[in-house]
Design a protein around this motif. Structure first.
Motif, PDB file in Angstrom:
ATOM      1  N   VAL A   1      34.690  61.620  42.560  1.00  0.00           N
ATOM      2  CA  VAL A   1      35.162  61.682  41.176  1.00  0.00           C
ATOM      3  C   VAL A   1      36.650  61.348  41.092  1.00  0.00           C
ATOM      4  CG1 VAL A   1      35.543  63.208  39.202  1.00  0.00           C
ATOM      5  CG2 VAL A   1      33.372  63.305  40.457  1.00  0.00           C
ATOM      6  N   LEU A   2      37.454  61.903  41.997  1.00  0.00           N
ATOM      7  CA  LEU A   2      38.890  61.615  41.973  1.00  0.00           C
ATOM      8  C   LEU A   2      39.163  60.150  42.308  1.00  0.00           C
ATOM      9  CD1 LEU A   2      40.359  64.812  43.685  1.00  0.00           C
ATOM     10  CD2 LEU A   2      40.331  64.232  41.264  1.00  0.00           C
ATOM     11  N   TRP A   3      38.404  59.594  43.238  1.00  0.00           N
ATOM     12  CA  TRP A   3      38.549  58.180  43.592  1.00  0.00           C
ATOM     13  C   TRP A   3      38.306  57.296  42.367  1.00  0.00           C
ATOM     14  CZ3 TRP A   3      34.963  55.141  47.457  1.00  0.00           C
ATOM     15  CH2 TRP A   3      35.598  53.947  47.839  1.00  0.00           C
ATOM     16  N   ARG A   4      37.244  57.623  41.645  1.00  0.00           N
ATOM     17  CA  ARG A   4      36.930  56.856  40.439  1.00  0.00           C
ATOM     18  C   ARG A   4      38.020  57.008  39.373  1.00  0.00           C
ATOM     19  NH1 ARG A   4      31.152  56.929  37.657  1.00  0.00           N
ATOM     20  NH2 ARG A   4      31.003  55.153  39.066  1.00  0.00           N
ATOM     21  N   CYS A   5      38.445  58.243  39.117  1.00  0.00           N
ATOM     22  CA  CYS A   5      39.469  58.476  38.082  1.00  0.00           C
ATOM     23  C   CYS A   5      40.772  57.772  38.427  1.00  0.00           C
ATOM     24  CB  CYS A   5      39.702  59.973  37.906  1.00  0.00           C
ATOM     25  SG  CYS A   5      38.300  60.884  37.216  1.00  0.00           S
ATOM     26  N   ARG A   6      41.187  57.876  39.675  1.00  0.00           N
ATOM     27  CA  ARG A   6      42.427  57.228  40.108  1.00  0.00           C
ATOM     28  C   ARG A   6      42.320  55.708  39.959  1.00  0.00           C
ATOM     29  NH1 ARG A   6      47.829  57.004  40.773  1.00  0.00           N
ATOM     30  NH2 ARG A   6      48.395  55.738  42.581  1.00  0.00           N
ATOM     31  N   THR A   7      41.183  55.155  40.346  1.00  0.00           N
ATOM     32  CA  THR A   7      41.004  53.702  40.274  1.00  0.00           C
ATOM     33  C   THR A   7      40.989  53.229  38.824  1.00  0.00           C
ATOM     34  OG1 THR A   7      39.727  53.778  42.332  1.00  0.00           O
ATOM     35  CG2 THR A   7      39.558  51.780  41.020  1.00  0.00           C
ATOM     36  N   ARG A   8      40.326  53.967  37.947  1.00  0.00           N
ATOM     37  CA  ARG A   8      40.301  53.596  36.537  1.00  0.00           C
ATOM     38  C   ARG A   8      41.708  53.595  35.934  1.00  0.00           C
ATOM     39  NH1 ARG A   8      34.950  56.896  34.262  1.00  0.00           N
ATOM     40  NH2 ARG A   8      33.402  55.328  34.926  1.00  0.00           N
ATOM     41  N   ALA A   9      42.546  54.509  36.409  1.00  0.00           N
ATOM     42  CA  ALA A   9      43.895  54.613  35.854  1.00  0.00           C
ATOM     43  C   ALA A   9      44.832  53.531  36.377  1.00  0.00           C
ATOM     44  CB  ALA A   9      44.480  55.985  36.161  1.00  0.00           C
ATOM     45  N   THR A  10      44.519  52.948  37.543  1.00  0.00           N
ATOM     46  CA  THR A  10      45.462  52.013  38.175  1.00  0.00           C
ATOM     47  C   THR A  10      44.898  50.617  38.382  1.00  0.00           C
ATOM     48  OG1 THR A  10      44.758  52.703  40.400  1.00  0.00           O
ATOM     49  CG2 THR A  10      46.583  53.916  39.391  1.00  0.00           C
ATOM     50  N   MET A  11      43.613  50.390  38.094  1.00  0.00           N
ATOM     51  CA  MET A  11      42.969  49.114  38.409  1.00  0.00           C
ATOM     52  C   MET A  11      43.629  47.962  37.671  1.00  0.00           C
ATOM     53  SD  MET A  11      38.984  47.958  37.959  1.00  0.00           S
ATOM     54  CE  MET A  11      39.095  47.925  36.164  1.00  0.00           C
ATOM     55  N   SER A  12      43.869  46.875  38.400  1.00  0.00           N
ATOM     56  CA  SER A  12      44.405  45.662  37.793  1.00  0.00           C
ATOM     57  C   SER A  12      43.318  44.594  37.653  1.00  0.00           C
ATOM     58  CB  SER A  12      45.573  45.123  38.615  1.00  0.00           C
ATOM     59  OG  SER A  12      45.177  44.905  39.965  1.00  0.00           O
ATOM     60  N   LYS A  13      42.593  44.336  38.762  1.00  0.00           N
ATOM     61  CA  LYS A  13      41.517  43.352  38.750  1.00  0.00           C
ATOM     62  C   LYS A  13      40.266  43.971  39.377  1.00  0.00           C
ATOM     63  CE  LYS A  13      44.687  39.443  39.257  1.00  0.00           C
ATOM     64  NZ  LYS A  13      45.061  38.272  40.098  1.00  0.00           N
ATOM     65  N   PRO A  14      39.076  43.714  38.801  1.00  0.00           N
ATOM     66  CA  PRO A  14      37.841  44.313  39.332  1.00  0.00           C
ATOM     67  C   PRO A  14      37.572  43.949  40.788  1.00  0.00           C
ATOM     68  CG  PRO A  14      37.465  43.377  37.157  1.00  0.00           C
ATOM     69  CD  PRO A  14      38.824  42.934  37.579  1.00  0.00           C
ATOM     70  N   GLU A  15      38.042  42.767  41.218  1.00  0.00           N
ATOM     71  CA  GLU A  15      37.760  42.342  42.589  1.00  0.00           C
ATOM     72  C   GLU A  15      38.791  42.861  43.591  1.00  0.00           C
ATOM     73  OE1 GLU A  15      40.133  39.073  40.554  1.00  0.00           O
ATOM     74  OE2 GLU A  15      38.499  40.454  40.057  1.00  0.00           O
ATOM     75  N   SER A  16      39.845  43.500  43.113  1.00  0.00           N
ATOM     76  CA  SER A  16      40.877  44.019  44.020  1.00  0.00           C
ATOM     77  C   SER A  16      40.321  45.178  44.842  1.00  0.00           C
ATOM     78  CB  SER A  16      42.096  44.483  43.222  1.00  0.00           C
ATOM     79  OG  SER A  16      42.673  43.416  42.517  1.00  0.00           O
ATOM     80  N   PRO A  17      40.642  45.217  46.136  1.00  0.00           N
ATOM     81  CA  PRO A  17      40.165  46.327  46.961  1.00  0.00           C
ATOM     82  C   PRO A  17      40.917  47.618  46.652  1.00  0.00           C
ATOM     83  CG  PRO A  17      41.585  44.906  48.244  1.00  0.00           C
ATOM     84  CD  PRO A  17      41.397  44.231  46.916  1.00  0.00           C
ATOM     85  N   VAL A  18      40.238  48.740  46.748  1.00  0.00           N
ATOM     86  CA  VAL A  18      40.854  50.045  46.554  1.00  0.00           C
ATOM     87  C   VAL A  18      40.390  50.950  47.681  1.00  0.00           C
ATOM     88  CG1 VAL A  18      38.998  50.834  45.025  1.00  0.00           C
ATOM     89  CG2 VAL A  18      41.242  51.937  44.933  1.00  0.00           C
ATOM     90  N   VAL A  19      41.300  51.754  48.189  1.00  0.00           N
ATOM     91  CA  VAL A  19      41.035  52.542  49.390  1.00  0.00           C
ATOM     92  C   VAL A  19      41.094  54.031  49.085  1.00  0.00           C
ATOM     93  CG1 VAL A  19      41.887  53.124  51.702  1.00  0.00           C
ATOM     94  CG2 VAL A  19      41.906  50.748  50.925  1.00  0.00           C
TER      95      VAL A  19
END
Length: 297
Positions: free
Chosen positions: A216-234
């Motif tokens: 859940v935290l991974w998803r929330c953090r990514t939604r708040a900072t995502m720039s491009k859908p194809e960008s990798p997130v760790v």
């Protein structure tokens, strides 16, 4: 009217009997060296190794009291009132933080409630041990306090069988502990856990609270900072690896390292939460491979 917490000034509690230490030096493993503060708690031998100097000086101690019963305080409940009491009870190092050279390796606080119940709290320099190690150490102390002549599992601070961590892993751990913790809102994970049987979950392999919260935290953090859908997130998380490295029973030094999970930002933000949980579970399952197939994240 709020709960009133009273605390004494800290005092050093020395051993009840004279302890002959002859300034023994305990070596630190590479698991310890990867944590912030290890350079402040030790002396360095001529060969560059890092040690804890044993002086027998005692432990810094704080006495506290609360004007309510332990049951009324509800310390383990996710309620604002309970959080306020915990904030009052929390034991902190001075403003400069726990890594100042003049601070003790550990501080202990015993808080007595009006009902006669009590709570023991500790804070310590992370260069000496991690959460799992401190829990084991306190269990040993508790057994002695209850009158046992010795703990059932003898505490061990140095284990020469531990492997050496690569410098890249040590650097990553130093980066992790340099990050400032954030206050997090309470998460209701029950709906996610209830949906497990309906999501094609592997029988006999339910998700843990950690896996749900991390997803859940991974998803929330990514939604708040995502720039491009194809960008990798760790996602990076710590893991207790004592059993994987063959640590001796009773070893209470640091025994954790980190594991990574990587995915595309779009998948993390819009995919099924159960898929994220599965990825985290699979990453946990790969942890032993670090010690059998060589080091990698």
């Amino acid at each position: 009217m709020g709960v009133v917490v009273k605390k004494s000034s800290s005092v050093v509690v020395r051993p009840s009997e004279l302890v002959m230490t002859d300034n023994t030096a305990i070596k630190l493993s590479s698991f310890d060296k990867g944590l912030k503060g290890s350079d402040h708690i030790v002396v360095r031998a001529d060969n560059g190794e890092v040690h804890i100097q044993c002086t027998g000086e005692g432990v810094e101690f704080v006495e506290a009291s609360v004007d309510c019963a332990l049951k009324v305080a509800n310390l383990l409940e996710p309620l604002p009132a309970a959080r306020a009491v915990l904030d009052e009870l929390a034991l902190y190092y001075p403003a400069e933080g726990c890594y100042a050279p003049t601070n003790p390796l550990m501080m202990m606080q015993v808080t007595e409630f009006s009902c006669g119940g009590f709570v023991v709290g500790v804070t310590w320099n992370h260069g000496t041990t991690d959460g799992c190690g401190m829990a084991q150490f306190l269990q040993a102390v508790g057994k002695i306090a209850r009158g046992q002549p010795a703990p059932s599992v003898v505490p061990i601070r140095w284990d020469d069988a531990l492997p050496s961590l690569p410098s890249s892993i040590i650097e990553m751990q130093q980066l992790r502990v340099s990050l400032e913790p954030l206050d997090l809102a309470c998460l209701d994970i029950n709906p996610v856990k209830r949906d497990q049987p309906h999501q094609g979950w592997i029988p006999g392999s339910p998700c843990t609270m950690f896996e749900v919260v991390a997803a859940v935290l991974w998803r929330c953090r990514t939604r708040a900072t995502m720039s491009k859908p194809e960008s990798p997130v760790v996602l990076w998380f710590a893991a207790n690896v004592r059993k994987h490295v063959g640590a001796k029973e009773g070893y209470y030094g640091n025994g954790s390292t980190g594991q990574l999970v990587m995915a595309a930002s779009g998948m993390v933000t819009n995919g099924d939460i159960m898929d994220l949980i599965k990825m985290i579970k699979q990453a946990k399952d790969r942890i032993p491979d670090k010690f059998t197939r060589g080091w990698s994240c």
